[in-house]
Design an enzyme around this catalytic site. Structure first.
Site, mmCIF file in Angstrom:
data_model
loop_
_atom_site.group_PDB
_atom_site.id
_atom_site.type_symbol
_atom_site.label_atom_id
_atom_site.label_comp_id
_atom_site.label_asym_id
_atom_site.label_seq_id
_atom_site.Cartn_x
_atom_site.Cartn_y
_atom_site.Cartn_z
ATOM 1 N N THR A 151 -62.085 7.532 40.396
ATOM 2 C CA THR A 151 -60.764 8.281 40.314
ATOM 3 C C THR A 151 -60.038 7.864 39.033
ATOM 4 O O THR A 151 -60.273 6.636 38.588
ATOM 5 C CB THR A 151 -59.825 7.957 41.446
ATOM 6 N N HIS B 114 -64.744 -5.459 52.174
ATOM 7 C CA HIS B 114 -65.015 -7.009 52.033
ATOM 8 C C HIS B 114 -66.049 -7.137 53.105
ATOM 9 O O HIS B 114 -66.612 -8.239 53.164
ATOM 10 C CB HIS B 114 -63.958 -7.871 52.071
#
Length: 406
Positions: free
Chosen positions: A325, A377
């Site tokens: 993006t 994560h």
């Protein structure tokens, strides 16, 4: 001969849709391939066109109604418009629904979804806006032009110094309005909330010297455009190719989590975030690792045009293993992009800003860009995320390595 107009067949990922706007009313003559109705789904706006010339004799679903796949929308009398006797009938039938809405804005049925939203937000009288779209349809540009002209009209019509005393006494009027979310905006909100609640999202940052790519682009952009049939050489192509190479080195960033399983994708389908009137959409470049730089730039341009014109299909936006993006086109200097589930990584590009940098013990002014990598994560460790981002940085600062796959 009567023909049944039905909704398109929705893919499995789309449960239903909503009638956004009818461009034709009962009794109106239509031409083959003329737009009849727009259907807004969670992902895209679908258009239903007339299969043949004829007259729209019956409409079964009104604007705002929720419809399902292949649901009956209207009846079309094929060939009726070709009859000399049918044309007056169509003209006589048209005023009937118009008369029932005479108290409302007569131009309302001719508003596109984006134009309708702007009219509601600015509390405009749609009948005062002249439409330049097909069949007199009011477009977003027409509303913008009307807003630009409004202050001029206010100045010419405001010889009212008598209103000054009234201004000293505040009226206390605090206007609020409530409008429902569009289906696409509601779906975007749902996915953003899902990403923040269901992933262990973390962002790591780095900065990249854009001078090498800018010099390469400046040197070859004219020749590149001539050689590749008008395709312009931008920055996004370099980042997509750099990400493809980095994803090969760090497959965890190209993977996704499915329950208790990790799905490693042996291909690079890169989603490119595109801002549209209805919200942010992410069309996908499939097998981007096998595309040349020119192919990437051409595909991004085509997808951007389709997004602007609401022509993206469900297939254009399905899948994707990683997303890029670019908030820099709007002036963003730094941000933390949000994951696009079930993907586990998204790269955020930003504005190119000249900054003083220490180079070999000397201060130089260099065009720098901050890069942000948001990652899940649960699957990707901080070490892997940082190494991935450094790999992208190294490839951009020495673009020959992209070609040589070094």
């Amino acid at each position: 001969m009567a023909h049944k107009i039905k909704a398109p067949t929705f893919p499995e990922s789309v449960a239903d849709g909503e009638i956004a706007v009818w461009h034709k009313q009962e009794g109106e003559a239509v031409a083959r391939d003329e737009l009849l109705v727009e259907i807004e789904t969670d992902k895209v706006v679908m258009e239903v066109v007339a299969p043949e010339d004829g007259v729209l004799t019956k409409i079964y679903a009104s604007e705002g109604d929720t419809i399902e796949s292949d649901q009956l929308l209207a009846d079309l009398e094929i060939g009726a418009s070709a009859d000399a006797g049918s044309a007056p009938a169509a003209k006589e039938a048209a005023p009937a629904p118009a008369a029932s809405t005479a108290g409302d804005s007569a131009a309302e049925p001719l508003l596109g979804p984006a134009a309708r939203q702007m009219v509601e937000e600015h509390k405009l009288d749609a009948s005062q806006i002249s439409g330049t779209g097909k069949g007199g349809r009011v477009t977003k540009e027409d509303v913008l032009n009307h807003l630009k002209d409004a202050p001029k009209a206010a100045k010419t019509a405001a010889p009212a110094p008598a209103a000054a005393p009234a201004a000293s006494t505040p009226t206390g009027e605090r206007v609020e309005k409530r409008v429902p979310m569009t289906r696409m905006r509601a779906r975007i909100a749902q996915r953003l909330l899902q990403a923040s609640q269901e992933t262990a999202m973390l962002t790591t940052f780095n900065e990249v010297n854009m001078a090498p790519v800018m010099e390469l682009r400046s040197k070859y952009k004219d020749q590149f455009e001539k050689t590749h049939n008008g395709t312009r050489l931008g920055f996004m192509g370099f980042f997509v190719k750099a990400c493809c190479e980095a994803l090969k080195r760090f497959p965890e960033v190209n993977a996704s989590i499915d329950g208790n399983d990790v799905v490693y994708h042996g291909y690079q389908d890169i989603g490119v975030a595109v801002s549209t009137e209805g919200g942010l959409v992410v069309p996908v470049l499939r097998d981007a690792d096998f595309m040349s730089l020119a192919d990437v730039e051409a595909a991004i341009r085509d997808l951007g045009l389709k997004a602007r014109d609401n022509k993206l299909s469900i297939d254009d936006m399905t899948g994707g293993t990683f997303t890029v993006t670019n908030g820099g086109v709007f002036g963003s200097l730094m941000s933390t992009p949000i994951l696009n589930p079930p993907q586990t990584g998204i790269l955020g590009m930003h504005k190119i800003q000249e900054r003083p940098m220490a180079v070999n013990g000397k201060v130089e002014i260099l065009p720098m860009m901050y890069l942000a990598l948001s990652y899940d994560h649960r699957l990707i460790d901080g070490k892997t995320a940082v190494q991935f981002l450094v790999a992208v940085k190294d490839l951009i600062e020495d673009p020959a390595r992209i070609l040589l796959q070094l």
